[in-house]
Design an enzyme around this catalytic site. Structure first.
Site, PDB file in Angstrom:
ATOM      1  N   ALA A  24      75.665 -20.587  45.537  1.00 26.68           N
ATOM      2  CA  ALA A  24      76.821 -19.702  46.007  1.00 26.68           C
ATOM      3  C   ALA A  24      77.887 -20.757  46.332  1.00 26.68           C
ATOM      4  O   ALA A  24      78.903 -20.393  46.865  1.00 26.68           O
ATOM      5  CB  ALA A  24      76.353 -18.921  46.889  1.00 26.68           C
ATOM      6  N   ASP A  27      80.488 -24.875  41.934  1.00 21.32           N
ATOM      7  CA  ASP A  27      81.863 -24.870  41.378  1.00 21.32           C
ATOM      8  C   ASP A  27      82.058 -23.639  40.653  1.00 21.32           C
ATOM      9  O   ASP A  27      83.154 -22.929  40.680  1.00 21.32           O
ATOM     10  CB  ASP A  27      81.895 -26.043  40.502  1.00 21.32           C
ATOM     11  CG  ASP A  27      83.114 -26.185  39.739  1.00 21.32           C
ATOM     12  OD1 ASP A  27      84.092 -26.440  40.268  1.00 21.32           O
ATOM     13  OD2 ASP A  27      83.055 -26.022  38.578  1.00 21.32           O
ATOM     14  N   ASP A 191      77.003 -16.568  27.758  1.00 20.14           N
ATOM     15  CA  ASP A 191      77.681 -17.342  27.092  1.00 20.14           C
ATOM     16  C   ASP A 191      79.141 -16.726  27.238  1.00 20.14           C
ATOM     17  O   ASP A 191      79.503 -15.739  26.653  1.00 20.14           O
ATOM     18  CB  ASP A 191      77.330 -17.080  25.538  1.00 20.14           C
ATOM     19  CG  ASP A 191      78.143 -18.059  24.624  1.00 20.14           C
ATOM     20  OD1 ASP A 191      79.280 -18.197  24.865  1.00 20.14           O
ATOM     21  OD2 ASP A 191      77.584 -18.929  23.814  1.00 20.14           O
ATOM     22  N   HIS A 192      79.881 -17.690  28.037  1.00 14.06           N
ATOM     23  CA  HIS A 192      81.240 -16.982  28.324  1.00 14.06           C
ATOM     24  C   HIS A 192      82.264 -16.779  27.233  1.00 14.06           C
ATOM     25  O   HIS A 192      82.973 -15.960  27.471  1.00 14.06           O
ATOM     26  CB  HIS A 192      81.890 -17.728  29.649  1.00 14.06           C
ATOM     27  CG  HIS A 192      82.512 -18.955  29.203  1.00 14.06           C
ATOM     28  ND1 HIS A 192      81.726 -20.313  28.896  1.00 14.06           N
ATOM     29  CD2 HIS A 192      83.770 -19.504  28.896  1.00 14.06           C
ATOM     30  CE1 HIS A 192      82.673 -21.228  28.787  1.00 14.06           C
ATOM     31  NE2 HIS A 192      83.725 -20.579  28.662  1.00 14.06           N
ATOM     32  N   HIS A 254      78.781 -21.487  22.234  1.00 15.08           N
ATOM     33  CA  HIS A 254      80.110 -20.923  21.804  1.00 15.08           C
ATOM     34  C   HIS A 254      80.460 -20.942  20.276  1.00 15.08           C
ATOM     35  O   HIS A 254      81.001 -20.043  20.202  1.00 15.08           O
ATOM     36  CB  HIS A 254      81.014 -21.670  22.679  1.00 15.08           C
ATOM     37  CG  HIS A 254      80.651 -21.872  24.011  1.00 15.08           C
ATOM     38  ND1 HIS A 254      80.106 -20.854  24.754  1.00 15.08           N
ATOM     39  CD2 HIS A 254      81.018 -22.868  24.819  1.00 15.08           C
ATOM     40  CE1 HIS A 254      79.893 -21.393  26.089  1.00 15.08           C
ATOM     41  NE2 HIS A 254      80.505 -22.462  26.458  1.00 15.08           N
ATOM     42  N   LYS A 355      86.618 -32.850  23.189  1.00 16.50           N
ATOM     43  CA  LYS A 355      87.351 -33.188  24.497  1.00 16.50           C
ATOM     44  C   LYS A 355      88.440 -34.383  24.231  1.00 16.50           C
ATOM     45  O   LYS A 355      88.426 -34.847  23.354  1.00 16.50           O
ATOM     46  CB  LYS A 355      86.269 -33.693  25.620  1.00 16.50           C
ATOM     47  CG  LYS A 355      85.135 -32.601  25.990  1.00 16.50           C
ATOM     48  CD  LYS A 355      84.927 -32.536  27.293  1.00 16.50           C
ATOM     49  CE  LYS A 355      83.904 -31.475  27.687  1.00 16.50           C
ATOM     50  NZ  LYS A 355      84.313 -30.462  28.049  1.00 16.50           N
TER      51      LYS A 355
HETATM   52  N1  LIG Z   1      81.146 -24.979  36.831  1.00 14.68           N
HETATM   53  C1  LIG Z   1      81.599 -24.318  35.529  1.00 14.68           C
HETATM   54  O1  LIG Z   1      82.590 -24.274  35.233  1.00 14.68           O
HETATM   55  C2  LIG Z   1      80.211 -23.870  34.697  1.00 14.68           C
HETATM   56  C3  LIG Z   1      79.062 -24.152  35.160  1.00 14.68           C
HETATM   57  N2  LIG Z   1      77.809 -23.629  34.137  1.00 14.68           N
HETATM   58  C4  LIG Z   1      76.820 -23.608  34.666  1.00 14.68           C
HETATM   59  O2  LIG Z   1      76.547 -23.099  36.026  1.00 14.68           O
HETATM   60  C5  LIG Z   1      75.496 -23.706  36.603  1.00 14.68           C
HETATM   61  C6  LIG Z   1      76.075 -24.371  37.824  1.00 14.68           C
HETATM   62  O3  LIG Z   1      77.193 -25.081  37.747  1.00 14.68           O
HETATM   63  P1  LIG Z   1      78.182 -25.500  39.010  1.00 14.68           P
HETATM   64  O4  LIG Z   1      78.602 -24.462  39.847  1.00 14.68           O
HETATM   65  O5  LIG Z   1      79.138 -26.277  38.086  1.00 14.68           O
HETATM   66  O6  LIG Z   1      77.353 -26.612  39.566  1.00 14.68           O
HETATM   67  P2  LIG Z   1      77.200 -27.270  41.176  1.00 14.68           P
HETATM   68  O7  LIG Z   1      76.741 -28.477  41.077  1.00 14.68           O
HETATM   69  O8  LIG Z   1      78.768 -27.217  41.530  1.00 14.68           O
HETATM   70  O9  LIG Z   1      76.715 -26.122  42.072  1.00 14.68           O
HETATM   71  C7  LIG Z   1      75.161 -26.257  42.227  1.00 14.68           C
HETATM   72  C8  LIG Z   1      74.697 -25.117  43.182  1.00 14.68           C
HETATM   73  O10 LIG Z   1      73.380 -25.216  43.117  1.00 14.68           O
HETATM   74  C9  LIG Z   1      72.979 -25.373  44.736  1.00 14.68           C
HETATM   75  N3  LIG Z   1      71.755 -26.116  44.598  1.00 14.68           N
HETATM   76  C10 LIG Z   1      71.550 -27.359  44.294  1.00 14.68           C
HETATM   77  N4  LIG Z   1      70.536 -27.728  44.521  1.00 14.68           N
HETATM   78  C11 LIG Z   1      69.839 -26.500  45.337  1.00 14.68           C
HETATM   79  C12 LIG Z   1      68.516 -26.426  45.937  1.00 14.68           C
HETATM   80  N5  LIG Z   1      67.433 -27.262  45.891  1.00 14.68           N
HETATM   81  N6  LIG Z   1      68.360 -25.198  46.421  1.00 14.68           N
HETATM   82  C13 LIG Z   1      69.445 -24.225  46.579  1.00 14.68           C
HETATM   83  N7  LIG Z   1      70.640 -24.521  46.281  1.00 14.68           N
HETATM   84  C14 LIG Z   1      70.736 -25.506  45.591  1.00 14.68           C
HETATM   85  C15 LIG Z   1      74.359 -26.146  45.209  1.00 14.68           C
HETATM   86  O11 LIG Z   1      74.285 -25.704  46.766  1.00 14.68           O
HETATM   87  P3  LIG Z   1      73.748 -26.715  47.797  1.00 14.68           P
HETATM   88  O12 LIG Z   1      74.066 -28.224  47.597  1.00 14.68           O
HETATM   89  O13 LIG Z   1      74.578 -26.228  48.966  1.00 14.68           O
HETATM   90  O14 LIG Z   1      72.476 -26.545  47.935  1.00 14.68           O
HETATM   91  C16 LIG Z   1      75.329 -25.370  44.419  1.00 14.68           C
HETATM   92  O15 LIG Z   1      75.435 -23.994  45.166  1.00 14.68           O
HETATM   93  C17 LIG Z   1      75.054 -24.779  35.877  1.00 14.68           C
HETATM   94  O16 LIG Z   1      73.843 -24.528  35.009  1.00 14.68           O
HETATM   95  C18 LIG Z   1      76.182 -25.098  34.848  1.00 14.68           C
HETATM   96  O17 LIG Z   1      75.656 -25.598  33.639  1.00 14.68           O
HETATM   97  C19 LIG Z   1      78.142 -23.237  33.016  1.00 14.68           C
HETATM   98  C20 LIG Z   1      79.754 -22.898  32.664  1.00 14.68           C
HETATM   99  C21 LIG Z   1      80.632 -23.372  33.249  1.00 14.68           C
HETATM  100  O1  LIG Z   2      80.757 -24.119  28.385  1.00 19.61           O
HETATM  101  C1  LIG Z   2      81.662 -24.993  28.447  1.00 19.61           C
HETATM  102  O2  LIG Z   2      82.886 -24.521  28.082  1.00 19.61           O
HETATM  103  C2  LIG Z   2      83.950 -25.314  28.579  1.00 19.61           C
HETATM  104  C3  LIG Z   2      84.946 -24.635  27.853  1.00 19.61           C
HETATM  105  O3  LIG Z   2      85.527 -23.194  28.073  1.00 19.61           O
HETATM  106  P1  LIG Z   2      86.713 -22.707  27.835  1.00 19.61           P
HETATM  107  O4  LIG Z   2      86.603 -21.324  28.193  1.00 19.61           O
HETATM  108  O5  LIG Z   2      87.782 -23.507  28.928  1.00 19.61           O
HETATM  109  O6  LIG Z   2      87.203 -22.758  26.394  1.00 19.61           O
HETATM  110  C4  LIG Z   2      83.766 -26.618  28.241  1.00 19.61           C
HETATM  111  O7  LIG Z   2      84.765 -27.367  29.026  1.00 19.61           O
HETATM  112  C5  LIG Z   2      82.344 -27.154  28.838  1.00 19.61           C
HETATM  113  O8  LIG Z   2      82.345 -28.298  28.714  1.00 19.61           O
HETATM  114  C6  LIG Z   2      81.241 -26.406  28.424  1.00 19.61           C
HETATM  115  O9  LIG Z   2      80.146 -26.645  29.062  1.00 19.61           O
END
Ligand SMILES: NC(=O)C1=CN([C@@H]2O[C@H](COP(=O)(O)OP(=O)(O)OC[C@H]3O[C@@H](n4cnc5c(N)ncnc54)[C@H](OP(=O)(O)O)[C@@H]3O)[C@@H](O)[C@H]2O)C=CC1
Ligand SMILES: O=C1O[C@H](COP(=O)(O)O)[C@@H](O)[C@H](O)[C@H]1O
Length: 519
Positions: A24, A27, A191-192, A254, A355
């Site tokens: 939560a 990112d 799969d968004h 995707h 990219k």
């Molecule tokens: N960001 C994006 O746009 C996208 C992300 N994803 C997928 O979503 C998932 C999350 O990505 P993203 O949000 O970018 O990753 P982040 O690294 O930004 O966030 C990871 C989260 O996990 C928590 N976390 C890490 N370790 C632990 C732990 N041991 N216990 C509890 N919480 C933990 C962190 O919080 P804290 O450090 O406070 O514990 C944080 O909230 C991944 O699988 C990624 O591939 C998929 C598509 C797009």
């Molecule tokens: O899942 C992913 O998608 C994005 C691209 O998504 P879009 O909705 O912006 O087209 C990509 O940047 C990223 O590397 C990949 O993990």
């Protein structure tokens, strides 16, 4: 919310539930999930009884968590914060600090969830959303079980993010870990791209318009081109991306999902499993490459230094922060796919994604066969008919036709019929998918057999890449990939159609740009 509305009863208010959001503070939660929940709330799709429990390690209180929530929504939501309803929305959110590697902390989480359920008078209807690194998924599922959090008197759903494994073997391990606790029907693999308006619209376009089905086959279609180009580089994701590359990051999920949506047969009924059955058949018919023929059909590239979209100098991939300076990870991939069934035999499906390319766009171009060489096309001067599905940045379709230039001696020019909608007005992909997931509609989520067949297709390519085949080609940042990608299409007598926003060079005449002809 999706086109199965009639069938599923979607469009209604969601059922009462507790949404337990692991990751939560991350990112994804900030950029996508909080804004999506807020939009659903403003659209009055959230029920009166719901609770969101944020879970991560950081030591927030409920109040400081709500401040983060507000900041994220102010920055990323399509709706501005409405002062009169904000407190009502935020009151549904609480936070429980948990390190998911520590089983004992799930006992605390279980108590927290039970308290929240009592406070809001909620039945035990729980959504577990894992917005965290996949390496934690198996462990979290196990701890959910041991702590009894996953044992509910109502229903439960597990929503998980990509990537789902890094090859078939690891995906199988992950799947069996999840399946020890959850049934397949309870697992929602995101799969968004399946939440994007125009990806969902492909089926409507195909199956709600009688003009398309008779020509949706190898008798009328010359080729299909699917492009998803990005302008960003690896950004701050090198630790993940350098191990994944474009093949695992984009193609395994995707790009193949879009291929399936275009190529699937009409389902016997508009029911989730009937639709997913047809999608899976496409993957079964997708010809797998052998180590001998990969070089013939697949091009991989890596961006070199160049310019970003603002015209600023941009580093090459190997000079990016966190990337191995000798990395051979592909940031671009193009491939010629063949679907060996009666409908598609002989029709190449070209895909490309990368990219730091020259435009951010996702488009599907269906190129129809040329007219015979007579009348207006004696020397092959007519442009082919194109149906373009604009997924991003525009949302809509355009059809390129040939017509007489008005008032002239009969000069034939390409004209375009367009249907487009304002992307800002349509819900975000995550809004749709969250809605569907909480509602229990898995149509636009990935079923396990789709995941496993996609890996079966991708693994031989990944193995070849590891062995250095095909050689990796360089492309300057801000371009559309290596020249080998152009050759892949040109050797079949075709060309890549420029996507929206692609700079059109003199060599690519403006009137040849699909959907944007100059009359
Ligand atoms: N960001 C994006 O746009 C996208 C992300 N994803 C997928 O979503 C998932 C999350 O990505 P993203 O949000 O970018 O990753 P982040 O690294 O930004 O966030 C990871 C989260 O996990 C928590 N976390 C890490 N370790 C632990 C732990 N041991 N216990 C509890 N919480 C933990 C962190 O919080 P804290 O450090 O406070 O514990 C944080 O909230 C991944 O699988 C990624 O591939 C998929 C598509 C797009
Ligand atoms: O899942 C992913 O998608 C994005 C691209 O998504 P879009 O909705 O912006 O087209 C990509 O940047 C990223 O590397 C990949 O993990």
């Amino acid at each position: 919310m999706n086109w199965l509305e009639e069938e599923t009863g979607a469009g209604r208010v969601l059922p009462p539930h507790t949404f337990i959001l692991f990751g939560a503070t991350g990112d994804l939660a900030r950029r996508k999930l909080f804004p999506a929940l807020y939009s659903l709330f403003l659209d009055k799709r959230m029920p009166e009884q719901f609770a969101v429990v944020g879970v991560a390690r950081k030591s927030y209180t409920a109040d400081s968590f709500r401040q983060e929530l507000r900041a994220a929504i102010e920055e990323f939501a399509r709706d501005t914060v409405k002062a009169d309803t904000w407190e009502d929305f935020a009151a549904h959110f609480s936070y429980c600090p948990v390190d998911v590697r520590k089983a004992e902390e799930f006992v605390k989480l279980n108590q927290h969830v039970e308290e929240v359920e009592q406070q809001f008078g909620l039945p035990q209807q729980r959504v577990f959303y894992l917005a965290m690194a996949p390496e934690f998924f198996g462990e979290v599922a196990l701890h959910l079980y041991d702590s009894k959090l996953s044992q509910v008197s109502g229903w439960r759903r597990l929503i998980i993010e990509k990537p789902f494994g890094r090859d078939l073997a690891s995906a199988e391990v992950l799947n069996s870990q999840l399946r020890e606790v959850f049934e397949e029907e309870e697992i929602y693999r995101i799969d968004h791209y399946l939440g994007k308006e125009m990806v969902q619209n492909i089926e409507v376009l195909r199956f709600a318009n009688s003009i398309f089905e008779p020509v949706w086959n190898n008798r009328s279609i010359a080729n299909v081109q699917i492009t998803s180009s990005e302008t960003v580089g690896v950004e701050d994701r090198a630790s993940y991306y350098d191990k994944a590359g474009a093949l695992r990051d984009m193609v395994q999920n995707h790009m193949l999902q879009m291929v399936m949506m275009v190529a699937m047969e009409p389902p016997s009924r508009l029911k989730t499993e009937a639709i997913r059955d047809e999608k899976v058949k496409v993957l079964r018919s997708l010809r797998r490459f052998t180590s001998e023929d990969i070089s013939e059909h697949v091009v991989r590239g890596q961006y070199a230094a160049g310019f970003d979209m603002k015209g600023n100098a941009a580093p090459g991939y190997r000079d990016e922060h966190g990337v191995d300076p000798a990395s051979n990870t592909e940031t671009f991939i193009a491939a010629r796919l063949s679907i060996d069934n009666f409908r598609w035999a002989g029709v190449p499906f070209y895909i490309r994604t990368g990219k730091r390319m020259g435009a951010k766009a996702t488009e599907i171009v269906i190129q129809f066969k040329d007219m015979p060489r007579m009348y207006f096309n004696t020397h092959g001067e007519l442009l082919p008919n194109l149906l373009v599905i604009h997924v991003f940045p525009e949302e809509g379709i355009s059809i390129q036709l040939n017509a007489k230039r008005p008032g002239t001696d009969g000069t034939v020019v390409p004209v375009s019929m367009e249907f487009s909608q304002e992307p800002d007005n349509s819900p975000e992909a995550y809004e749709r998918l969250l809605y569907d997931g909480i509602m229990g509609d898995s149509t636009f989520f990935t079923r396990w057999d789709e995941v496993s067949l996609a890996w079966k297709f991708v693994d031989p390519i990944a193995n070849a890449f590891r062995a250095g085949t095909p050689p990796i080609s360089s492309y300057a940042s801000g371009t559309f990939g290596p020249k080998e990608a152009d050759k892949l299409v040109e050797e079949d007598g075709f060309r890549w159609w420029p996507v929206t926003g692609q700079t059109v060079t003199l060599a690519e005449k403006p009137e040849q740009r699909p959907g944007h002809p100059v009359i």
